[in-house]
Design a protein around this motif. Sequence first.
Motif, PDB file in Angstrom:
ATOM      1  N   LEU A 169       0.819  -1.202   0.000  1.00 42.49           N
ATOM      2  CA  LEU A 169       0.000   0.000   0.000  1.00 42.49           C
ATOM      3  C   LEU A 169       0.859   1.260   0.000  1.00 42.49           C
ATOM      4  N   ALA A 170       1.925   1.252   0.758  1.00 46.62           N
ATOM      5  CA  ALA A 170       2.773   2.442   0.868  1.00 46.62           C
ATOM      6  C   ALA A 170       3.439   2.801  -0.452  1.00 46.62           C
ATOM      7  N   HIS A 171       3.591   1.818  -1.335  1.00 42.79           N
ATOM      8  CA  HIS A 171       4.235   2.053  -2.627  1.00 42.79           C
ATOM      9  C   HIS A 171       3.238   1.986  -3.792  1.00 42.79           C
ATOM     10  N   ALA A 190     -12.948  13.746   1.658  1.00 39.91           N
ATOM     11  CA  ALA A 190     -12.555  13.422   3.020  1.00 39.91           C
ATOM     12  C   ALA A 190     -11.902  12.049   3.097  1.00 39.91           C
ATOM     13  N   VAL A 191     -12.469  11.073   2.393  1.00 43.36           N
ATOM     14  CA  VAL A 191     -11.859   9.736   2.349  1.00 43.36           C
ATOM     15  C   VAL A 191     -10.483   9.804   1.706  1.00 43.36           C
ATOM     16  N   LEU A 192     -10.392  10.518   0.598  1.00 43.43           N
ATOM     17  CA  LEU A 192      -9.111  10.640  -0.087  1.00 43.43           C
ATOM     18  C   LEU A 192      -8.058  11.269   0.818  1.00 43.43           C
ATOM     19  N   GLY A 193      -8.451  12.272   1.597  1.00 44.16           N
ATOM     20  CA  GLY A 193      -7.504  12.918   2.494  1.00 44.16           C
ATOM     21  C   GLY A 193      -6.916  11.965   3.511  1.00 44.16           C
ATOM     22  N   ALA A 194      -7.714  10.956   3.921  1.00 44.68           N
ATOM     23  CA  ALA A 194      -7.215   9.970   4.873  1.00 44.68           C
ATOM     24  C   ALA A 194      -6.363   8.896   4.199  1.00 44.68           C
ATOM     25  N   VAL A 195      -6.682   8.579   2.942  1.00 47.28           N
ATOM     26  CA  VAL A 195      -5.948   7.526   2.230  1.00 47.28           C
ATOM     27  C   VAL A 195      -4.626   8.033   1.666  1.00 47.28           C
ATOM     28  N   LEU A 196      -4.595   9.277   1.209  1.00 47.82           N
ATOM     29  CA  LEU A 196      -3.427   9.812   0.505  1.00 47.82           C
ATOM     30  C   LEU A 196      -2.110   9.653   1.263  1.00 47.82           C
ATOM     31  N   PRO A 197      -2.053   9.901   2.565  1.00 48.40           N
ATOM     32  CA  PRO A 197      -0.765   9.745   3.255  1.00 48.40           C
ATOM     33  C   PRO A 197      -0.274   8.299   3.342  1.00 48.40           C
ATOM     34  N   ARG A 198      -1.162   7.346   3.011  1.00 52.16           N
ATOM     35  CA  ARG A 198      -0.810   5.937   3.176  1.00 52.16           C
ATOM     36  C   ARG A 198      -0.381   5.272   1.874  1.00 52.16           C
ATOM     37  N   VAL A 199      -0.395   6.016   0.756  1.00 53.13           N
ATOM     38  CA  VAL A 199      -0.062   5.436  -0.546  1.00 53.13           C
ATOM     39  C   VAL A 199       1.047   6.251  -1.212  1.00 53.13           C
ATOM     40  N   ARG A 200       1.589   5.708  -2.304  1.00 52.94           N
ATOM     41  CA  ARG A 200       2.621   6.440  -3.048  1.00 52.94           C
ATOM     42  C   ARG A 200       2.083   7.747  -3.600  1.00 52.94           C
ATOM     43  N   ASP A 201       0.918   7.656  -4.285  1.00 48.90           N
ATOM     44  CA  ASP A 201       0.290   8.846  -4.851  1.00 48.90           C
ATOM     45  C   ASP A 201      -1.074   8.446  -5.401  1.00 48.90           C
ATOM     46  N   ILE A 202      -1.822   9.457  -5.810  1.00 48.81           N
ATOM     47  CA  ILE A 202      -3.168   9.274  -6.338  1.00 48.81           C
ATOM     48  C   ILE A 202      -3.214   9.807  -7.764  1.00 48.81           C
ATOM     49  N   GLU A 270      -5.090  -4.622   1.803  1.00 47.01           N
ATOM     50  CA  GLU A 270      -4.542  -3.428   2.455  1.00 47.01           C
ATOM     51  C   GLU A 270      -5.367  -2.184   2.132  1.00 47.01           C
ATOM     52  N   LEU A 271      -5.720  -2.022   0.859  1.00 50.10           N
ATOM     53  CA  LEU A 271      -6.489  -0.841   0.457  1.00 50.10           C
ATOM     54  C   LEU A 271      -7.887  -0.887   1.059  1.00 50.10           C
ATOM     55  N   HIS A 272      -8.491  -2.053   1.068  1.00 48.49           N
ATOM     56  CA  HIS A 272      -9.817  -2.213   1.677  1.00 48.49           C
ATOM     57  C   HIS A 272      -9.786  -1.757   3.139  1.00 48.49           C
ATOM     58  N   ALA A 273      -8.777  -2.197   3.876  1.00 48.66           N
ATOM     59  CA  ALA A 273      -8.656  -1.811   5.291  1.00 48.66           C
ATOM     60  C   ALA A 273      -8.464  -0.304   5.439  1.00 48.66           C
ATOM     61  N   ALA A 274      -7.667   0.291   4.552  1.00 50.38           N
ATOM     62  CA  ALA A 274      -7.434   1.738   4.612  1.00 50.38           C
ATOM     63  C   ALA A 274      -8.713   2.506   4.319  1.00 50.38           C
ATOM     64  N   LEU A 275      -9.495   2.031   3.380  1.00 50.05           N
ATOM     65  CA  LEU A 275     -10.757   2.701   3.037  1.00 50.05           C
ATOM     66  C   LEU A 275     -11.769   2.580   4.174  1.00 50.05           C
ATOM     67  N   VAL A 276     -11.808   1.425   4.813  1.00 47.06           N
ATOM     68  CA  VAL A 276     -12.694   1.263   5.968  1.00 47.06           C
ATOM     69  C   VAL A 276     -12.257   2.213   7.079  1.00 47.06           C
ATOM     70  N   ASP A 277     -10.937   2.280   7.337  1.00 49.72           N
ATOM     71  CA  ASP A 277     -10.425   3.209   8.344  1.00 49.72           C
ATOM     72  C   ASP A 277     -10.792   4.653   8.016  1.00 49.72           C
TER      73      ASP A 277
END
Length: 282
Positions: A169-171, A190-202, A270-277
């Motif tokens: 997920l980080a990469h 709002a969801v994107l703002g929470a996911v963005l720090p956890r991935v390489r980029d969007i 990993e992405l599913h868990a991040a989206l739920v979070d």
Amino acid sequence: MSVELLETVRRIALEAGALAADLRSEGVSVAASKSSDVDVVTAADRETEALIRALIAAERPHDGFYGEESDAAAGSSGLVWVVDPIDGTVNYLYGTPAWAVSIAVGELDPDAAPDAEPTASWRALAGAVYAPSVRELYTASAGGGAWLERLDRESGAPERLRVNPNPTLAHALVGTGFSYIAERRAAQGAVLGAVLPRVRDIRRGGSAALDLCAVASGRLDAYYERHINPWDHAAGALIAREAGARVAGLHGAPATSQLVIAAEPGLFAELHAALVDAGIGA
């Protein structure tokens, strides 16, 4: 049957793409709006879907039809065609290359509710996504793999597609999209703002069909989006699956208008868990 249907899907997508490209070169006229006044329908959307529908009816008169721009029709064969004549209409309007013709055909679940989305429980058999601006044709059939034809190359054979292997997920380079309804866009942001720090980029390409094909081809590691329609993801979901992606919604639900997630299976988790979070299902 899948092989025969794939050839039909491929041929119709190419013919429809040629028409849409010709109409684009003549200039675009906005015919109407959909979910909001910035979510447009062009005259070319309607003309291209009319061509697709006529071509399908000529070859497969007993199949059902479910398209973006015209009324659905039930068939008697147990098969239904799910069509987006121009996925990425705003890109098409602005002359941005990321738009495509998306066509899929699948076998309906006979036990599904009459008002259910056809792709929620169907068995997809064949699909094609054609991007005329870059002359790239993505195709897949059930059990037959996913393929990319680069039509700008004289002797280029179709390329077998596979998702990127073992991304974390980080990469991960992750694609997504946004509704044209302001309230939904705010929630998606709002969801994107929470996911963005956890991935390489969007990345936001503007065509769900092409984003799913990008996962299949390794141009993206993953994709997710809420509030898209069956015609937006029907063909692309099959292409991504046949390239090795898991494509589903939340908590094991099928991919529907509520949510589509596509990624290599380990990354999917990993992405599913991040989206739920991030509260995507709230």
